[in-house]
Design a protein around this motif. Structure first.
Motif, mmCIF file in Angstrom:
data_model
loop_
_atom_site.group_PDB
_atom_site.id
_atom_site.type_symbol
_atom_site.label_atom_id
_atom_site.label_comp_id
_atom_site.label_asym_id
_atom_site.label_seq_id
_atom_site.Cartn_x
_atom_site.Cartn_y
_atom_site.Cartn_z
ATOM 1 N N GLY A 121 0.847 -1.212 0.000
ATOM 2 C CA GLY A 121 0.000 0.000 0.000
ATOM 3 C C GLY A 121 0.868 1.242 0.000
ATOM 4 O O GLY A 121 0.665 2.155 0.797
ATOM 5 N N HIS B 6 3.071 4.653 -1.709
ATOM 6 C CA HIS B 6 2.626 5.976 -2.158
ATOM 7 C C HIS B 6 1.967 5.946 -3.543
ATOM 8 O O HIS B 6 1.146 6.800 -3.850
ATOM 9 C CB HIS B 6 3.813 6.927 -2.210
ATOM 10 C CG HIS B 6 4.449 7.191 -0.869
ATOM 11 N ND1 HIS B 6 4.857 6.194 -0.027
ATOM 12 C CD2 HIS B 6 4.752 8.346 -0.260
ATOM 13 C CE1 HIS B 6 5.387 6.733 1.059
ATOM 14 N NE2 HIS B 6 5.333 8.043 0.948
ATOM 15 N N ARG C 118 1.193 -5.403 3.891
ATOM 16 C CA ARG C 118 1.655 -5.716 5.257
ATOM 17 C C ARG C 118 0.974 -4.798 6.258
ATOM 18 O O ARG C 118 0.557 -5.201 7.321
ATOM 19 C CB ARG C 118 3.175 -5.538 5.316
ATOM 20 C CG ARG C 118 3.777 -5.885 6.655
ATOM 21 C CD ARG C 118 5.259 -5.599 6.683
ATOM 22 N NE ARG C 118 5.508 -4.209 6.379
ATOM 23 C CZ ARG C 118 6.574 -3.759 5.715
ATOM 24 N NH1 ARG C 118 7.487 -4.585 5.292
ATOM 25 N NH2 ARG C 118 6.719 -2.483 5.476
ATOM 26 N N ASP C 119 0.854 -3.502 5.898
ATOM 27 C CA ASP C 119 0.196 -2.537 6.781
ATOM 28 C C ASP C 119 -1.121 -2.116 6.171
ATOM 29 O O ASP C 119 -1.186 -1.816 4.975
ATOM 30 C CB ASP C 119 1.061 -1.275 6.937
ATOM 31 C CG ASP C 119 2.414 -1.592 7.554
ATOM 32 O OD1 ASP C 119 2.432 -2.135 8.659
ATOM 33 O OD2 ASP C 119 3.441 -1.294 6.912
ATOM 34 N N THR D 169 -1.023 2.583 6.334
ATOM 35 C CA THR D 169 0.265 2.667 5.652
ATOM 36 C C THR D 169 0.916 4.030 5.939
ATOM 37 O O THR D 169 0.260 5.059 5.857
ATOM 38 C CB THR D 169 0.077 2.369 4.146
ATOM 39 O OG1 THR D 169 1.339 2.238 3.523
ATOM 40 C CG2 THR D 169 -0.711 3.438 3.418
ATOM 41 N N SER E 223 6.103 8.649 4.941
ATOM 42 C CA SER E 223 7.416 8.910 5.560
ATOM 43 C C SER E 223 7.756 10.390 5.655
ATOM 44 O O SER E 223 8.507 10.797 6.539
ATOM 45 C CB SER E 223 8.505 8.210 4.765
ATOM 46 O OG SER E 223 8.466 8.663 3.427
ATOM 47 N N VAL F 195 3.632 -10.403 1.449
ATOM 48 C CA VAL F 195 3.947 -11.301 0.336
ATOM 49 C C VAL F 195 5.430 -11.640 0.375
ATOM 50 O O VAL F 195 6.264 -10.746 0.568
ATOM 51 C CB VAL F 195 3.574 -10.620 -1.005
ATOM 52 C CG1 VAL F 195 4.163 -11.350 -2.189
ATOM 53 C CG2 VAL F 195 2.061 -10.515 -1.132
ATOM 54 N N ASN G 207 4.291 -2.370 -5.175
ATOM 55 C CA ASN G 207 4.688 -1.061 -4.618
ATOM 56 C C ASN G 207 4.929 -1.292 -3.124
ATOM 57 O O ASN G 207 4.199 -0.818 -2.276
ATOM 58 C CB ASN G 207 3.569 -0.033 -4.893
ATOM 59 C CG ASN G 207 3.838 1.351 -4.330
ATOM 60 O OD1 ASN G 207 2.903 2.069 -3.955
ATOM 61 N ND2 ASN G 207 5.082 1.758 -4.243
ATOM 62 N N CYS G 208 5.973 -2.102 -2.855
ATOM 63 C CA CYS G 208 6.209 -2.566 -1.477
ATOM 64 C C CYS G 208 7.381 -1.853 -0.814
ATOM 65 O O CYS G 208 7.815 -2.266 0.254
ATOM 66 C CB CYS G 208 6.414 -4.077 -1.477
ATOM 67 S SG CYS G 208 7.903 -4.576 -2.350
ATOM 68 N N GLY G 209 7.905 -0.780 -1.425
ATOM 69 C CA GLY G 209 8.956 0.000 -0.772
ATOM 70 C C GLY G 209 10.267 -0.752 -0.680
ATOM 71 O O GLY G 209 10.513 -1.717 -1.402
ATOM 72 N N GLN H 258 13.612 -6.182 -1.107
ATOM 73 C CA GLN H 258 13.130 -7.476 -0.619
ATOM 74 C C GLN H 258 13.566 -8.527 -1.647
ATOM 75 O O GLN H 258 13.614 -8.242 -2.847
ATOM 76 C CB GLN H 258 11.609 -7.446 -0.473
ATOM 77 C CG GLN H 258 11.158 -6.407 0.559
ATOM 78 C CD GLN H 258 9.651 -6.445 0.818
ATOM 79 O OE1 GLN H 258 8.986 -7.452 0.621
ATOM 80 N NE2 GLN H 258 9.115 -5.331 1.268
ATOM 81 N N ASP I 150 10.179 2.740 -4.421
ATOM 82 C CA ASP I 150 11.537 2.360 -4.022
ATOM 83 C C ASP I 150 11.974 0.994 -4.551
ATOM 84 O O ASP I 150 13.166 0.742 -4.711
ATOM 85 C CB ASP I 150 11.644 2.321 -2.487
ATOM 86 C CG ASP I 150 11.952 3.686 -1.883
ATOM 87 O OD1 ASP I 150 11.899 4.682 -2.619
ATOM 88 O OD2 ASP I 150 12.238 3.740 -0.675
ATOM 89 N N ALA J 177 13.376 8.063 -3.494
ATOM 90 C CA ALA J 177 12.688 9.145 -2.788
ATOM 91 C C ALA J 177 11.197 9.020 -3.027
ATOM 92 O O ALA J 177 10.758 8.651 -4.125
ATOM 93 C CB ALA J 177 13.190 10.505 -3.263
ATOM 94 N N GLY J 178 10.440 9.333 -1.979
ATOM 95 C CA GLY J 178 8.991 9.190 -2.045
ATOM 96 C C GLY J 178 8.362 10.016 -3.163
ATOM 97 O O GLY J 178 7.316 9.637 -3.683
ATOM 98 N N VAL J 179 9.014 11.131 -3.528
ATOM 99 C CA VAL J 179 8.414 11.970 -4.587
ATOM 100 C C VAL J 179 8.226 11.164 -5.872
ATOM 101 O O VAL J 179 7.259 11.387 -6.593
ATOM 102 C CB VAL J 179 9.233 13.251 -4.898
ATOM 103 C CG1 VAL J 179 9.153 14.237 -3.760
ATOM 104 C CG2 VAL J 179 10.662 12.968 -5.239
#
Ligand SMILES: Cc1cc2nc3c(=O)[nH]c(=O)nc-3n(C[C@H](O)[C@H](O)[C@H](O)COP(=O)(O)OP(=O)(O)OC[C@H]3O[C@@H](n4cnc5c(N)ncnc54)[C@H](O)[C@@H]3O)c2cc1C
Length: 373
Positions: free
Chosen positions: A9, A11, A35-36, A39, A42, A78, A104-106, A250, A285, A297-299
């Motif tokens: 979940g 950005h 997972r969350d 969510t 950051s 997952v 989109n798991c960062g 991951q 990410d 970066a989150g942007v």
């Protein structure tokens, strides 16, 4: 019916859910596995640590977003993907079939090369894990208010600098932990590697003004319960360590045979589609963007969201994809704990309380978009 599975979940996916809520596709069956369920965003985490926000202010609830998008929501982490069978699953035997999957798991903290790092200290990622440890750490530090306490932040990228300054401000100014010493360390010689030197100079001066000591060129060989051993053999004493190290991937996308780069990040083309598997998309990410290297970066995850939503609908309908064109320069706003921030865009830099108010406005506006459901 096309079965669309969204893993994570992050950005981008929260925006895909907004997009799907606005344009309900009757022939799409959407499942979200994350997972969350709450969510984290950051961008507001240093503000939570500094005490300017409640933890709940920095969380996006996936449940109402999924409901509005007509998506099924499941909480799970997952850890396997079978592209041949078209399934994603978990170690406990649950699995979900897909025709199209988007990941989109960062990122995970890159602690692999440091022995015992995973048992020592607190990792800032995953942020949900950090937030629950943070309350505990804060309570512990309040009890030891009068004592000498050495807190070492490892990683002097934007997140590490912000966290070091936020912790320093919160504990010294708001919790009166007078014996606190915050140190920031990095293997690089200077803070903010990859950013404009003008930005680094401003933050160097702020770190020095606030009494946060920076040690560059410091490579950790091992983490112990009371300190960090450097590769030179020197020991840095630490009562607590916070890891804000380089982002790692991951392992399961690479294990599944997706095309990944040498660090395990999923290689995607300009349409955000896997180079090896056309029914796999990825953003944020976890991605290694093949047309050009992008910072973690989150942007980027945020900007990729609306295009991903469109491309998933296009892929489901068999239509050509649109290209994601990353901006060359983007606005960087680094908060310094005390409702003050440094701003940079390209070679331009500036700082002030106004920059913090700007960041606060941007962050709150972003979060508000997900609260209307
Ligand atoms: C302290 C700090 C401050 C930062 N501040 C900024 C900032 O101001 N601006 C900026 O641009 N960047 C900032 N960053 C970087 C930013 O955090 C990341 O680039 C961004 O979060 C990446 O977004 P994402 O969507 O890829 O993943 P994330 O935001 O990490 O989201 C991942 C999602 O996937 C879920 N998930 C993870 N693994 C699995 C799995 N295996 N299965 C199912 N679900 C899973 C998680 O629960 C979560 O919902 C900061 C980083 C830190 C550490």
């Amino acid at each position: 019916m096309t079965r669309l599975l969204l893993v994570g979940g992050g950005h981008s996916h929260v925006q895909v859910l907004l997009g799907l809520a606005a344009r309900r596709a009757a022939d799409l069956q959407v499942t979200v596995v994350s997972r969350d369920i709450l969510t984290p965003y950051s961008g507001m985490l240093p503000g939570v640590v500094a005490g300017h926000y409640e933890p709940a202010d920095a969380l996006i609830d996936l449940a109402p977003l999924c409901e509005a998008a007509g998506a099924e929501l499941l909480q799970a982490e997952v850890d396997r993907l079978d592209p041949a069978a078209g399934t994603a699953g978990t170690g406990d035997g649950r699995s979900w079939g897909y025709d199209l999957v988007s990941i989109n798991c960062g990122s995970a903290p890159g602690l692999g090369p440091i022995p015992s790092a995973t048992e020592i200290g607190v990792a800032v990622k995953p942020i949900s894990g950090f937030l629950s440890r943070w309350e505990h750490l804060l309570a512990h530090l309040r009890e030891r208010r009068g004592d000498t306490f050495r807190l070492v932040v490892v990683g002097a990228g934007a997140g590490g600098v912000e966290m070091a300054l936020a912790l320093n401000y919160r504990l010294r100014e708001r919790e009166a932990c007078r014996g606190l010493q915050v140190s920031l360390i990095d293997a690089a010689e200077s803070i903010l590697p990859g950013h404009d030197p003008g930005l680094a100079r401003r933050l160097d001066a702020i770190l020095a003004r606030q009494g946060v000591d920076f040690r560059g060129g410091t490579r950790i060989a091992e983490a112990l319960s009371d300190g960090l051993i450097m590769d030179t053999g020197d020991i840095i004493a630490a009562d607590e360590v916070l890891w804000v190290t380089d982002a790692g991937a991951q392992p399961w996308p690479g294990e599944a045979g997706l095309a990944v780069d040498r660090r395990g990040f999923i290689r995607v083309d300009a349409g955000l589609r896997s180079l090896s598997h056309p029914n796999v998309f990825a953003t944020g990410d976890i991605v290694s963007f093949a047309p050009e290297a992008l910072p973690k970066a989150g942007v980027y995850a945020v900007r990729q969201g609306p295009l991903l939503a469109d491309n998933l609908l296009r892929a489901a309908a068999g239509r050509p994809l649109r290209d994601y064109r990353p901006q060359r320069h983007y606005l960087v706003l680094i908060s310094t704990g005390n409702r003050y921030a440094v701003a940079a865009r390209g070679r331009w830099t500036a700082e002030g309380a106004w920059a913090w108010r700007w960041k606060d406005w941007i962050d709150r506006r972003f979060i508000r978009r997900f609260r209307r459901h």
